[in-house]
Design a protein around this motif. Structure first.
Motif, PDB file in Angstrom:
ATOM      1  N   VAL A 292       0.781  -1.177  -0.108  1.00 52.18           N
ATOM      2  CA  VAL A 292       0.090  -0.194  -0.030  1.00 52.18           C
ATOM      3  C   VAL A 292       0.984   1.293  -0.049  1.00 52.18           C
ATOM      4  CG1 VAL A 292      -1.766   1.189   1.101  1.00 52.18           C
ATOM      5  CG2 VAL A 292      -1.888  -1.194   1.219  1.00 52.18           C
ATOM      6  N   TRP A 293       1.948   1.227   0.957  1.00 54.88           N
ATOM      7  CA  TRP A 293       2.915   2.355   0.810  1.00 54.88           C
ATOM      8  C   TRP A 293       3.476   2.606  -0.532  1.00 54.88           C
ATOM      9  CZ3 TRP A 293       8.083   2.984   0.155  1.00 54.88           C
ATOM     10  CH2 TRP A 293       8.600   4.404   0.716  1.00 54.88           C
ATOM     11  N   LEU A 294       3.840   1.451  -1.167  1.00 59.99           N
ATOM     12  CA  LEU A 294       4.639   1.444  -2.415  1.00 59.99           C
ATOM     13  C   LEU A 294       3.775   2.341  -3.408  1.00 59.99           C
ATOM     14  CD1 LEU A 294       7.327   0.538  -3.339  1.00 59.99           C
ATOM     15  CD2 LEU A 294       6.136  -1.285  -4.292  1.00 59.99           C
ATOM     16  N   VAL A 295       2.587   1.794  -3.663  1.00 58.06           N
ATOM     17  CA  VAL A 295       1.660   2.280  -4.652  1.00 58.06           C
ATOM     18  C   VAL A 295       0.998   3.482  -4.194  1.00 58.06           C
ATOM     19  CG1 VAL A 295       1.586   0.174  -5.520  1.00 58.06           C
ATOM     20  CG2 VAL A 295      -0.161   0.808  -4.067  1.00 58.06           C
ATOM     21  N   ALA A 296       1.117   4.029  -2.887  1.00 57.67           N
ATOM     22  CA  ALA A 296       0.226   5.249  -2.560  1.00 57.67           C
ATOM     23  C   ALA A 296       0.289   6.381  -3.600  1.00 57.67           C
ATOM     24  CB  ALA A 296       0.733   5.520  -1.091  1.00 57.67           C
ATOM     25  N   PRO A 297       1.227   6.800  -3.998  1.00 60.92           N
ATOM     26  CA  PRO A 297       1.094   8.081  -4.898  1.00 60.92           C
ATOM     27  C   PRO A 297       0.291   7.573  -6.108  1.00 60.92           C
ATOM     28  CG  PRO A 297       3.481   7.566  -4.455  1.00 60.92           C
ATOM     29  CD  PRO A 297       2.785   6.518  -3.956  1.00 60.92           C
ATOM     30  N   LEU A 298       0.371   6.498  -6.651  1.00 64.75           N
ATOM     31  CA  LEU A 298      -0.530   6.110  -7.727  1.00 64.75           C
ATOM     32  C   LEU A 298      -2.050   6.171  -7.603  1.00 64.75           C
ATOM     33  CD1 LEU A 298       1.183   3.114  -9.381  1.00 64.75           C
ATOM     34  CD2 LEU A 298       1.386   5.254 -10.112  1.00 64.75           C
ATOM     35  N   ALA A 299      -2.402   5.934  -6.135  1.00 63.44           N
ATOM     36  CA  ALA A 299      -3.659   5.920  -5.791  1.00 63.44           C
ATOM     37  C   ALA A 299      -4.145   7.397  -5.078  1.00 63.44           C
ATOM     38  CB  ALA A 299      -4.113   4.845  -4.487  1.00 63.44           C
ATOM     39  N   ARG A 300      -3.179   8.332  -5.144  1.00 58.61           N
ATOM     40  CA  ARG A 300      -3.461   9.579  -4.928  1.00 58.61           C
ATOM     41  C   ARG A 300      -3.693   9.620  -3.388  1.00 58.61           C
ATOM     42  NH1 ARG A 300      -7.669  12.444  -8.911  1.00 58.61           N
ATOM     43  NH2 ARG A 300      -6.440  12.160 -10.823  1.00 58.61           N
ATOM     44  N   LEU A 301      -2.640   8.863  -2.696  1.00 56.45           N
ATOM     45  CA  LEU A 301      -2.560   8.847  -1.105  1.00 56.45           C
ATOM     46  C   LEU A 301      -1.162   9.463  -0.759  1.00 56.45           C
ATOM     47  CD1 LEU A 301      -4.024   5.352  -0.031  1.00 56.45           C
ATOM     48  CD2 LEU A 301      -4.860   7.556   0.487  1.00 56.45           C
ATOM     49  N   GLN A 302      -1.159  10.066   0.306  1.00 53.05           N
ATOM     50  CA  GLN A 302       0.057  10.474   0.789  1.00 53.05           C
ATOM     51  C   GLN A 302       0.752   9.285   1.472  1.00 53.05           C
ATOM     52  OE1 GLN A 302      -1.073  14.143   3.209  1.00 53.05           O
ATOM     53  NE2 GLN A 302       0.174  15.251   1.980  1.00 53.05           N
ATOM     54  N   ARG A 303       2.133   9.010   1.346  1.00 47.95           N
ATOM     55  CA  ARG A 303       2.651   8.150   2.004  1.00 47.95           C
ATOM     56  C   ARG A 303       2.707   8.382   3.529  1.00 47.95           C
ATOM     57  NH1 ARG A 303       7.396   6.759  -2.449  1.00 47.95           N
ATOM     58  NH2 ARG A 303       6.384   4.814  -3.398  1.00 47.95           N
ATOM     59  N   SER A 304       2.737   9.603   3.883  1.00 44.86           N
ATOM     60  CA  SER A 304       2.561   9.678   5.148  1.00 44.86           C
ATOM     61  C   SER A 304       1.302   9.374   5.946  1.00 44.86           C
ATOM     62  CB  SER A 304       2.753  11.240   5.472  1.00 44.86           C
ATOM     63  OG  SER A 304       1.729  12.071   4.818  1.00 44.86           O
ATOM     64  N   PHE A 305       0.280   9.426   5.328  1.00 44.95           N
ATOM     65  CA  PHE A 305      -0.870   8.966   5.496  1.00 44.95           C
ATOM     66  C   PHE A 305      -0.866   7.239   5.618  1.00 44.95           C
ATOM     67  CE2 PHE A 305      -5.133   6.698   4.764  1.00 44.95           C
ATOM     68  CZ  PHE A 305      -5.970   7.388   5.421  1.00 44.95           C
ATOM     69  N   VAL A 306      -0.323   6.607   4.716  1.00 50.71           N
ATOM     70  CA  VAL A 306      -0.315   5.044   4.841  1.00 50.71           C
ATOM     71  C   VAL A 306       0.509   4.785   6.114  1.00 50.71           C
ATOM     72  CG1 VAL A 306       0.720   3.133   3.822  1.00 50.71           C
ATOM     73  CG2 VAL A 306      -0.439   4.892   2.552  1.00 50.71           C
ATOM     74  N   ARG A 307       1.623   5.704   6.343  1.00 52.28           N
ATOM     75  CA  ARG A 307       2.506   5.319   7.501  1.00 52.28           C
ATOM     76  C   ARG A 307       2.003   5.534   8.753  1.00 52.28           C
ATOM     77  NH1 ARG A 307       6.293   8.127   5.804  1.00 52.28           N
ATOM     78  NH2 ARG A 307       5.904  10.026   6.819  1.00 52.28           N
ATOM     79  N   GLN A 308       1.073   6.697   8.874  1.00 55.29           N
ATOM     80  CA  GLN A 308       0.344   7.086  10.174  1.00 55.29           C
ATOM     81  C   GLN A 308      -0.971   6.324  10.601  1.00 55.29           C
ATOM     82  OE1 GLN A 308       2.430   8.353  11.987  1.00 55.29           O
ATOM     83  NE2 GLN A 308       2.470  10.625  11.560  1.00 55.29           N
ATOM     84  N   ASN A 309      -1.564   5.419   9.391  1.00 51.00           N
ATOM     85  CA  ASN A 309      -2.836   4.938   9.487  1.00 51.00           C
ATOM     86  C   ASN A 309      -3.014   3.429   9.121  1.00 51.00           C
ATOM     87  OD1 ASN A 309      -4.684   7.208  10.347  1.00 51.00           O
ATOM     88  ND2 ASN A 309      -3.190   7.957   8.706  1.00 51.00           N
ATOM     89  N   VAL A 310      -2.352   3.262   8.066  1.00 47.56           N
ATOM     90  CA  VAL A 310      -2.577   1.703   7.677  1.00 47.56           C
ATOM     91  C   VAL A 310      -1.748   0.711   8.529  1.00 47.56           C
ATOM     92  CG1 VAL A 310      -2.349   0.084   5.519  1.00 47.56           C
ATOM     93  CG2 VAL A 310      -3.239   2.526   5.315  1.00 47.56           C
TER      94      VAL A 310
END
Length: 352
Positions: A292-310
């Protein structure tokens, strides 16, 4: 103790909104007169549900034109009202280029405009503000610093900013502004409702909201290969509306109230929906967080959001809403099924 007259009109700002529509409906059904503000009362589309409510309750609903960023826009609608329910605020998480202009300024300045009108209109005794659990916390990771590992009304979101979780930042900034204005005077009191992710049927057909986009992504195949390990608080829109009314008319109501029926992961929501709508490609498993962290930019997600929530746990305490307001909650499974069924009925999900 603030007694609100049952015969005085109630102002509901942003009356065409998702939560506000149910507030207006319940108030009218209880016999109250409602002053509702909308951007354009003459708009041909988007207000059909309010016009239907007005037809069903003749003489009880009056719509006023008001814009969040226009000083003085709410004075006329507020005349004679003892209770003001301020629900109007932007609810968009992606698709903007200037977060301050799209989210923070309308939320903070809009709240300021409404509450400054309350200071000018002498009939006002209480304001019920639609805030959010985003006023309580910004990321699931914030739970690590909370003694006991459960978010309560004592906590404030200090991790969000204009560049990280700007929607959450707009909500906490607006709520802080509201408490600041309230504490500077003594005539009217303030009660806040802090809902989690609001799901459930809308009174407006094809309403656009982040709630609907979340449900669409669950059912349209976006998460067919797997859902992120994301846990969220969830609550039914009808329960949120009832919380506002309970907060408005309970003389002892005060302070903040988290409104959340419980926590669910995206996979749990998808599993419930697949049981009722097996023809749709709901997720059957969770995607490893590193992917999820790796493909986050393609899904218009901030990697900081993934790191702090997922992949991180979440626990939210709803006892205050139950014990102080007397709110009871619908089952989450019922909420998501009814929401998805309406999306099918409204043509937002292709029948399969």
């Amino acid at each position: 103790m603030t007694e609100i007259s049952k015969t005085a009109p109630v102002l509901v700002t942003g009356a065409s909104g998702y939560i506000a529509g149910w507030i207006v409906k319940y108030l009218l059904e209880a016999g109250h007169t409602v002053h509702g503000t909308v951007r354009d009362p003459a708009k041909p589309k988007g207000l059909e549900h309010l016009k239907a409510l007005s037809d069903a309750h003749p003489g009880q609903l009056k719509l006023f034109k008001a814009d969040l960023l226009t000083p003085g826009a709410y004075d006329a609608a507020m005349q004679g009202c003892e209770l003001v329910m301020h629900t109007a605020s932007p609810f968009i998480i992606t698709g903007f280029t200037d977060a301050n202009q799209a989210l923070v300024r309308p939320a903070v300045e809009g709240t300021r405009n409404v509450l400054e009108a309350c200071n000018r209109v002498s009939s006002v005794k209480r304001v019920v503000l639609t805030s959010s659990v985003a006023g309580i916390f910004g990321d699931n990771a914030d739970l690590k610093a909370v003694p006991g590992g459960v978010f309560t009304e004592e906590h404030w979101n200090t991790s969000s900013s204009v560049s990280h979780q700007p929607y959450s930042y707009s909500k906490v900034a607006a709520e802080r502004e509201a408490w600041k204005i309230q504490k500077a005077q003594s005539r009217w009191d303030l009660v806040t409702i802090n809902p989690a992710l609001v799901l459930g049927p809308s009174l407006a057909r094809s309403s656009a909201s982040t709630s609907i986009s979340t449900m669409k992504q669950l059912g349209n195949g976006t998460m067919r290969a797997g859902a992120p390990k994301l846990v969220m608080g969830v609550v039914d829109v009808r329960d949120v509306a009832q919380a506002h009314i309970l907060a408005g008319y309970n003389p002892a109501a005060e302070g903040r109230h988290i409104v959340c029926a419980g926590e669910r992961s995206l996979l749990q929501l998808g599993t419930v929906l697949r049981g009722k709508f097996p023809q749709y490609p709901f997720p059957r498993k969770e995607t490893p967080t590193f992917l999820v962290w790796l493909v986050a930019p393609l899904a218009r997600l901030q990697r900081s959001f993934v790191r702090q929530n997922v992949g991180l746990p979440l626990r939210i305490d709803n006892r205050r809403s139950r014990e102080k307001l007397g709110l009871s909650y619908r089952p989450i499974d019922q909420t998501v099924v009814e929401h998805f069924q309406q999306m099918i009925d409204d043509g937002l999900m292709r029948r399969r």
